[in-house]
Design a protein around this motif. Structure first.
Motif, PDB file in Angstrom:
ATOM      1  N   UNK A  19       0.829  -1.211   0.000  1.00 46.37           N
ATOM      2  CA  UNK A  19       0.000   0.000   0.000  1.00 46.37           C
ATOM      3  C   UNK A  19       0.861   1.258   0.000  1.00 46.37           C
ATOM      4  N   UNK A  20       1.891   1.270   0.827  1.00 45.31           N
ATOM      5  CA  UNK A  20       2.759   2.442   0.901  1.00 45.31           C
ATOM      6  C   UNK A  20       3.432   2.685  -0.455  1.00 45.31           C
ATOM      7  N   UNK A  23       0.928   4.165  -2.863  1.00 41.14           N
ATOM      8  CA  UNK A  23       0.641   5.582  -2.565  1.00 41.14           C
ATOM      9  C   UNK A  23       1.800   6.481  -3.001  1.00 41.14           C
ATOM     10  N   UNK A  26       1.399   6.871  -6.662  1.00 39.36           N
ATOM     11  CA  UNK A  26       0.291   7.794  -6.937  1.00 39.36           C
ATOM     12  C   UNK A  26       0.729   9.240  -6.695  1.00 39.36           C
ATOM     13  N   UNK A  72     -15.166   0.567  -6.596  1.00 44.13           N
ATOM     14  CA  UNK A  72     -15.220   0.433  -5.133  1.00 44.13           C
ATOM     15  C   UNK A  72     -15.976  -0.841  -4.747  1.00 44.13           C
ATOM     16  N   UNK A  75     -13.860  -3.888  -5.321  1.00 44.97           N
ATOM     17  CA  UNK A  75     -12.830  -4.043  -4.287  1.00 44.97           C
ATOM     18  C   UNK A  75     -13.429  -4.576  -2.991  1.00 44.97           C
ATOM     19  N   UNK A  76     -14.579  -4.028  -2.589  1.00 48.43           N
ATOM     20  CA  UNK A  76     -15.211  -4.498  -1.349  1.00 48.43           C
ATOM     21  C   UNK A  76     -15.666  -5.956  -1.494  1.00 48.43           C
ATOM     22  N   UNK A  79     -12.640  -8.085  -0.963  1.00 46.19           N
ATOM     23  CA  UNK A  79     -12.263  -8.116   0.462  1.00 46.19           C
ATOM     24  C   UNK A  79     -13.186  -9.057   1.234  1.00 46.19           C
ATOM     25  N   UNK A 164      -7.263  -4.640  -5.016  1.00 45.88           N
ATOM     26  CA  UNK A 164      -7.167  -3.358  -4.310  1.00 45.88           C
ATOM     27  C   UNK A 164      -6.201  -2.405  -5.026  1.00 45.88           C
ATOM     28  N   UNK A 168      -7.370   1.022  -6.675  1.00 45.32           N
ATOM     29  CA  UNK A 168      -6.833   2.283  -6.154  1.00 45.32           C
ATOM     30  C   UNK A 168      -6.276   3.134  -7.306  1.00 45.32           C
ATOM     31  N   UNK A 171      -9.148   4.701  -9.065  1.00 51.72           N
ATOM     32  CA  UNK A 171      -9.672   5.859  -8.318  1.00 51.72           C
ATOM     33  C   UNK A 171      -8.757   7.071  -8.481  1.00 51.72           C
ATOM     34  N   UNK A 172      -7.450   6.816  -8.526  1.00 56.10           N
ATOM     35  CA  UNK A 172      -6.527   7.931  -8.712  1.00 56.10           C
ATOM     36  C   UNK A 172      -6.789   8.627 -10.054  1.00 56.10           C
ATOM     37  N   UNK A 175      -9.633  10.822  -9.506  1.00 56.81           N
ATOM     38  CA  UNK A 175      -9.279  12.045  -8.757  1.00 56.81           C
ATOM     39  C   UNK A 175      -8.578  13.043  -9.687  1.00 56.81           C
TER      40      UNK A 175
END
Lengths: 188, 70
Positions: A19-20, A23, A26, A72, A75-76, A79, A164, A168, A171-172, A175
């Motif tokens: 994840x890090x 990010x 991104x 989204x 992804x859910x 999970x 995920x 992500x 989604x970026x 954004x």
């Protein structure tokens, strides 16, 4: 054989590192879009051509936002280990992404007609939407890849990171468009 | 695998965030047709954009995971 608690801890640590890393990627990508957007104000100020198709801009924005909802949900679903939900929503996201690209093709067709690349606004518009469109295309490829790999349920048994990560990224891209849309179509 | 009740809750949250995103985007577009000082127009536009981005970053991208918020 490793102790189950150790395995679980290692998996969590790995997920955190993944994840890090994503990010940070991104963040670096956002500088690229930031540069493209700031060039709009540097080269053209807040002026925009009257021929700009405002309704098309709004329409493709709504399509991309809808794709964020389905991404989204995919992804859910991953999970929570729900394969049908994952597949259904990934298909919807890819479909909406393709629909967005159809809108981009139409806006490019109009751009070449009304404000070609030889004009300052044309350069900004085509560069920014081209850069973003390329990211959308790579997102579609990534999601399609995940869709085909995940059909057998390999991402719904606890290993949901590939879903995920791809979501992500998607989604970026959304954004980025949230800032591109007003910068190119609305600001005055 | 987690319980399906959690998934239903997540999906409902998704719909609420989506509704907020659509509303903000349509309001942004609507600003074009409202007669107002250009400074106010720009402030509202930026505020709505930041709200849009925050909704996606927080609820869809789970940015709070970075500092252990989720």
């Amino acid at each position: 054989m490793a102790h189950p608690q150790v395995v679980e801890h290692t998996a969590e640590a790995r997920l955190s590192v993944n994840r890090t890393g994503l990010w940070l990627f991104i963040l670096s990508e956002s500088f690229l879009f930031g540069a493209a957007l700031s060039s709009r104000y540097y080269l053209q100020g807040v002026e925009r051509p009257p021929e700009l198709n405002q309704l098309l801009g709004l329409g493709i924005t709504l399509v991309l936002l809808t794709s964020s909802l389905t991404a989204y949900r995919a992804e859910r679903a991953a999970v929570h280990g729900q394969l049908p939900g994952l597949i259904r929503n990934l298909v919807a996201t890819v479909g909406l992404g393709l629909l967005f690209m159809v809108g981009v093709v139409i806006e490019w067709y109009e751009a070449f007609h009304y404000f070609p690349p030889s004009t300052a606004y044309g350069t900004i518009f085509l560069t920014t939407t081209g850069l973003h469109g390329f990211h959308v295309l790579t997102g579609i490829v990534a999601l399609t890849f995940i869709l085909f790999l995940g059909r057998d349920g390999r991402f719904t048994g606890g290993n949901f990171w590939p879903v995920e990560g791809a979501v992500k990224y998607w989604h970026f891209v959304d954004v980025a468009w949230v800032f591109i849309y007003p910068t190119l179509y609305l600001v005055q | 695998m987690r319980e399906s009740g959690g998934l239903a809750k997540d999906w409902v949250r998704g719909w609420w965030v989506f509704a907020a995103l659509i509303t903000l985007t349509v309001l942004e577009f609507g600003l074009l047709f409202v007669d107002m000082p250009v400074g106010l127009f720009r402030v509202l536009l930026v505020a709505m954009n930041l709200a849009d981005a925050w909704l996606i970053l927080y609820y869809f991208m789970h940015i709070a995971q970075l500092w252990g918020g989720e």
